[in-house]
Design a protein around this motif. Structure first.
Motif, PDB file in Angstrom:
ATOM      1  N   ALA A 196       0.830  -1.199   0.000  1.00 31.17           N
ATOM      2  CA  ALA A 196       0.000   0.000   0.000  1.00 31.17           C
ATOM      3  C   ALA A 196       0.868   1.254   0.000  1.00 31.17           C
ATOM      4  CB  ALA A 196      -0.934  -0.001   1.207  1.00 31.17           C
ATOM      5  N   LEU A 197       1.935   1.246   0.780  1.00 27.56           N
ATOM      6  CA  LEU A 197       2.807   2.406   0.867  1.00 27.56           C
ATOM      7  C   LEU A 197       3.495   2.681  -0.465  1.00 27.56           C
ATOM      8  CD1 LEU A 197       3.934   4.569   2.734  1.00 27.56           C
ATOM      9  CD2 LEU A 197       5.753   2.982   3.367  1.00 27.56           C
ATOM     10  N   VAL A 198       4.039   1.637  -1.080  1.00 30.63           N
ATOM     11  CA  VAL A 198       4.734   1.803  -2.361  1.00 30.63           C
ATOM     12  C   VAL A 198       3.769   2.271  -3.446  1.00 30.63           C
ATOM     13  CG1 VAL A 198       5.923   0.568  -4.218  1.00 30.63           C
ATOM     14  CG2 VAL A 198       6.564   0.157  -1.836  1.00 30.63           C
ATOM     15  N   ILE A 199       2.618   1.600  -3.548  1.00 30.56           N
ATOM     16  CA  ILE A 199       1.660   1.916  -4.605  1.00 30.56           C
ATOM     17  C   ILE A 199       1.087   3.320  -4.445  1.00 30.56           C
ATOM     18  CG2 ILE A 199      -0.611   1.313  -5.539  1.00 30.56           C
ATOM     19  CD1 ILE A 199       0.115  -1.634  -4.860  1.00 30.56           C
ATOM     20  N   CYS A 200       0.651   3.641  -3.235  1.00 21.44           N
ATOM     21  CA  CYS A 200       0.050   4.959  -2.998  1.00 21.44           C
ATOM     22  C   CYS A 200       1.068   6.072  -3.219  1.00 21.44           C
ATOM     23  CB  CYS A 200      -0.529   5.035  -1.596  1.00 21.44           C
ATOM     24  SG  CYS A 200      -1.953   3.957  -1.324  1.00 21.44           S
ATOM     25  N   SER A 201       2.296   5.865  -2.772  1.00 25.41           N
ATOM     26  CA  SER A 201       3.332   6.878  -2.964  1.00 25.41           C
ATOM     27  C   SER A 201       3.606   7.105  -4.450  1.00 25.41           C
ATOM     28  CB  SER A 201       4.626   6.455  -2.262  1.00 25.41           C
ATOM     29  OG  SER A 201       4.433   6.336  -0.875  1.00 25.41           O
ATOM     30  N   ALA A 202       3.714   6.013  -5.215  1.00 27.30           N
ATOM     31  CA  ALA A 202       3.994   6.138  -6.654  1.00 27.30           C
ATOM     32  C   ALA A 202       2.858   6.851  -7.378  1.00 27.30           C
ATOM     33  CB  ALA A 202       4.228   4.758  -7.261  1.00 27.30           C
ATOM     34  N   LEU A 203       1.610   6.486  -7.058  1.00 26.29           N
ATOM     35  CA  LEU A 203       0.463   7.116  -7.712  1.00 26.29           C
ATOM     36  C   LEU A 203       0.348   8.598  -7.357  1.00 26.29           C
ATOM     37  CD1 LEU A 203      -2.256   4.331  -7.421  1.00 26.29           C
ATOM     38  CD2 LEU A 203      -1.322   5.283  -9.540  1.00 26.29           C
ATOM     39  N   LEU A 204       0.578   8.924  -6.100  1.00 25.43           N
ATOM     40  CA  LEU A 204       0.491  10.325  -5.695  1.00 25.43           C
ATOM     41  C   LEU A 204       1.610  11.149  -6.327  1.00 25.43           C
ATOM     42  CD1 LEU A 204      -0.452   9.919  -1.926  1.00 25.43           C
ATOM     43  CD2 LEU A 204      -1.933  10.686  -3.789  1.00 25.43           C
ATOM     44  N   LEU A 205       2.814  10.588  -6.408  1.00 23.95           N
ATOM     45  CA  LEU A 205       3.932  11.315  -6.998  1.00 23.95           C
ATOM     46  C   LEU A 205       3.715  11.562  -8.488  1.00 23.95           C
ATOM     47  CD1 LEU A 205       7.006   9.608  -5.250  1.00 23.95           C
ATOM     48  CD2 LEU A 205       6.258  11.988  -5.007  1.00 23.95           C
ATOM     49  N   ILE A 206       3.246  10.551  -9.225  1.00 22.16           N
ATOM     50  CA  ILE A 206       3.024  10.745 -10.663  1.00 22.16           C
ATOM     51  C   ILE A 206       1.865  11.706 -10.902  1.00 22.16           C
ATOM     52  CG2 ILE A 206       1.448   8.791 -10.990  1.00 22.16           C
ATOM     53  CD1 ILE A 206       4.192   9.938 -13.419  1.00 22.16           C
TER      54      ILE A 206
END
Length: 302
Positions: free
Chosen positions: A64-74
Motif C-alpha cells: 500500500a505504501l509503495v503503490i500509494c506513494s507512486a500514484l500520488l507522486l506521478i
C-alpha cells in the motif's frame, strides 16, 4: 506471452473501428452501450473482484505504501507540468488518465502467465489497492480541471461518492472485510457474468470512437502521456519497491502493473464527465500497442 495477452485487446479495438466504418449497428447504438458499461458492467466487475480478493498477505502494508506513494507522486508531477503540455482542461484529463490508469485485465492475465499463482495473488492484492485510489484521483482531476478549482471540498467529495466506479470499490472492500463476501453462488455468478462484458464492450466503444485524424493531431499529448506512463511511473514504482525492500517477485509484479497501458474505463469516464473522449481513445490504442515493446524491456531489468 505478453503478445498473446495484448494482441486480442488491440484486435477488439480495431474491430470497433471497423464497426464504426461500416456504421453497424448505427451511431445511436453506442452511447447506450457506454452507459451500460460505465454504470453496470465495470461496477459489477470491481465488486466481484474486490469482494473475493485475499487481503491477508503480510506485505499488504508495504504494498500500500509503495503503490500509494507512486500514484500520488506521478499525479503531482502531471499537474506540475500541466502548463507546458496542455492548456485545454479536457485534453489534460486525458493526459492525466493516460499517466496513471492501468488495464487490470491485461495485468492479471500477464501476471498469471509470467509468474504463476504466486504472482497472481500479489497482483490481485496490488490491484485492490490501486483501483480505488486511481478512480479517486481521476474524479478529482475532472472536478478540478473541467469544473474549475473553486469547487468546494464538499462538492468534490460528493462527486467522488456518486461515481459508480468508486462506489463499487467501496462496496467490494466492505463486503470483503466484513466477511459477508458475495453471500451466495447466484450473486457471485451474476456479478462475474455482468463483469465479463465490461472488457469487450469497453474495447469496442473505444474502437468506435477512434479517429486517425485525431491521432495525428494529438501526437504531443499521446507522447507526453506515454512518457509518463511507460518511463516515469514504472521508474517511480521500481525505485520505491527497492527502497522498501520488497522481494523480487513483488517488485516484478508491481513493475508490471505500473507499465500497463491505460484502462479502457478511462474512455468511459472521459465520455461521462466531459473530457476529450476521442483523444482518450487514441491514447488507449497507442499505449496498448507500445506496451508490446515497453513491458518486456522493464521486466528484463528486474
Amino acid at each position: 506471452m505478453i503478445a498473446n495477452a495484448l494482441g486480442p485487446i488491440f484486435l477488439l479495438i480495431l474491430f470497433g473501428a471497423l464497426l464504426r466504418r461500416v456504421n453497424f449497428p448505427g451511431t445511436e447504438f453506442w452511447p447506450g452501450i457506454e452507459r451500460l458499461t460505465y454504470y453496470i458492467a465495470f461496477p459489477a466487475l470491481l465488486v466481484h473482484r474486490l469482494a473475493l480478493a485475499d487481503f491477508s498477505n503480510a506485505d499488504f502494508g508495504r504494498f500500500a505504501l509503495v503503490i500509494c506513494s507512486a500514484l500520488l507522486l506521478i499525479s503531482v508531477l502531471t499537474w506540475i507540468i500541466k502548463p507546458w503540455v496542455s492548456s485545454n482542461a479536457a485534453d489534460f484529463t486525458s493526459l492525466f488518465q493516460g499517466a496513471i490508469r492501468f488495464n487490470t485485465y491485461i495485468g492479471l492475465a500477464v501476471a498469471s502467465a509470467l509468474f504463476g499463482d504466486d504472482g497472481l495473488v500479489i497482483a490481485a492484492i496490488a490491484v485492490s489497492i490501486m483501483i480505488p485510489l486511481v478512480n479517486v484521483l481521476s474524479v478529482i482531476c475532472f472536478s478540478l480541471a473541467i469544473d474549475g478549482p473553486l469547487k468546494s471540498p464538499a462538492q468534490v467529495l460528493s462527486g467522488m461518492l456518486t461515481n459508480p466506479l468508486i462506489d463499487a470499490c467501496l462496496l467490494g472492500v466492505a463486503l470483503n472485510l466484513s466477511g459477508l463476501g458475495l453471500a451466495g453462488a447466484w450473486i457471485e455468478t451474476l456479478l462475474a457474468t455482468l463483469g465479463s462484458t465490461a472488457l469487450p464492450l469497453g474495447l469496442l466503444a473505444v474502437g468506435v470512437a477512434l479517429s486517425l485524424d485525431t491521432v495525428r493531431q494529438d501526437w504531443s499529448i499521446i507522447l507526453s502521456s506515454s512518457v509518463l506512463k511507460f518511463i516515469v511511473f514504472p521508474g517511480l514504482m521500481l525505485a520505491l519497491a527497492i527502497w522498501w525492500q520488497l522481494d523480487l517477485l513483488s517488485r516484478q509484479v508491481l513493475l508490471l502493473l505500473a507499465c500497463l497501458p491505460t484502462a479502457t474505463s478511462a474512455y468511459i469516464l472521459s465520455r461521462q464527465l466531459g473530457g476529450n473522449a476521442p483523444m482518450m481513445a487514441n491514447i488507449i490504442s497507442a499505449q496498448t500497442l507500445l506496451a508490446f515493446v515497453v513491458m518486456p524491456l522493464w521486466l528484463s531489468i528486474v
